[in-house]
Design a protein around this motif. Structure first.
Motif, PDB file in Angstrom:
ATOM      1  N   ILE A 225     121.468  18.749 114.515  1.00 19.16           N
ATOM      2  CA  ILE A 225     122.974  18.570 114.113  1.00 19.16           C
ATOM      3  C   ILE A 225     123.547  19.365 113.141  1.00 19.16           C
ATOM      4  N   ASP A 226     122.839  19.723 112.106  1.00 25.70           N
ATOM      5  CA  ASP A 226     123.626  20.514 111.395  1.00 25.70           C
ATOM      6  C   ASP A 226     124.127  21.766 111.536  1.00 25.70           C
TER       7      ASP A 226
ATOM      8  N   ILE B 116     127.034  21.449 113.837  1.00 30.45           N
ATOM      9  CA  ILE B 116     128.418  21.342 113.395  1.00 30.45           C
ATOM     10  C   ILE B 116     128.880  22.673 112.503  1.00 30.45           C
TER      11      ILE B 116
ATOM     12  N   GLU C 167     131.580  15.893 111.413  1.00 30.11           N
ATOM     13  CA  GLU C 167     130.745  15.166 110.596  1.00 30.11           C
ATOM     14  C   GLU C 167     131.031  13.838 110.246  1.00 30.11           C
TER      15      GLU C 167
ATOM     16  N   ARG D  11     129.627  11.854 112.840  1.00 31.76           N
ATOM     17  CA  ARG D  11     128.193  11.622 112.660  1.00 31.76           C
ATOM     18  C   ARG D  11     127.850  10.695 111.846  1.00 31.76           C
ATOM     19  N   ARG D  12     128.603  10.523 110.485  1.00 34.37           N
ATOM     20  CA  ARG D  12     128.434   9.434 109.548  1.00 34.37           C
ATOM     21  C   ARG D  12     128.725   8.275 110.307  1.00 34.37           C
TER      22      ARG D  12
ATOM     23  N   GLU E 294     118.258  11.415 114.845  1.00 35.06           N
ATOM     24  CA  GLU E 294     119.274  12.513 115.269  1.00 35.06           C
ATOM     25  C   GLU E 294     118.572  13.444 116.238  1.00 35.06           C
TER      26      GLU E 294
ATOM     27  N   PRO F  30     124.844  17.264 119.855  1.00 36.59           N
ATOM     28  CA  PRO F  30     124.234  16.095 119.050  1.00 36.59           C
ATOM     29  C   PRO F  30     124.024  14.779 119.861  1.00 36.59           C
TER      30      PRO F  30
ATOM     31  N   PHE G 292     122.371  10.790 119.236  1.00 37.98           N
ATOM     32  CA  PHE G 292     121.332   9.769 118.503  1.00 37.98           C
ATOM     33  C   PHE G 292     120.441   8.917 119.501  1.00 37.98           C
TER      34      PHE G 292
END
Length: 114
Positions: free
Chosen positions: A8-9, A12, A24, A27-28, A39, A46, A48
């Motif tokens: 995911i990093d 993004i 982001e 995501r949070r 993740e 992305p 979950f």
């Protein structure tokens, strides 16, 4: 994104800063309501997962960010999600407008409970 992101990093990071900031925060928000989720990248976006199953996906685009799938809900939920609905299983949140992160959290929670 031309190649499948490793995580995911990386996904993004492939977006301009303004879009990356929104992704982001999504995501949070999801991680906050699904603390036991892991993740992953599924369908090149992305995701979950809980207990080995995909729960919720999100994605960035040029003019919006999307969340998938959208659970069925009561009449109040349906009214709240309707302005963002883009087909039966998708919501699109336009960039440049406030993102309803509380709705993102509610969708993720509802998906995890089904």
């Amino acid at each position: 994104m031309a190649t499948k992101p490793a995580n995911i990093d990386a996904y993004i990071a492939s977006f301009p800063a303004d879009v990356a900031t929104v992704l982001e925060e999504i995501r949070r928000t999801i991680a906050g309501v699904l603390p036991d989720a892991t993740e992953a990248i599924a369908y090149d976006i992305p995701t979950f997962e809980l207990n080995g199953h995909n729960v919720v996906h999100f994605a960035g685009w040029k003019q919006h960010v999307s969340l998938y799938p959208i659970p069925d809900g009561d009449a109040a939920f349906e009214r709240e999600v309707e302005p963002y609905r883009a087909g039966k299983g998708t919501v699109k949140f336009p960039l440049g407008k406030p993102i309803p992160y509380d709705l993102v959290a509610r969708i993720a929670t509802m998906l995890a409970e089904r």
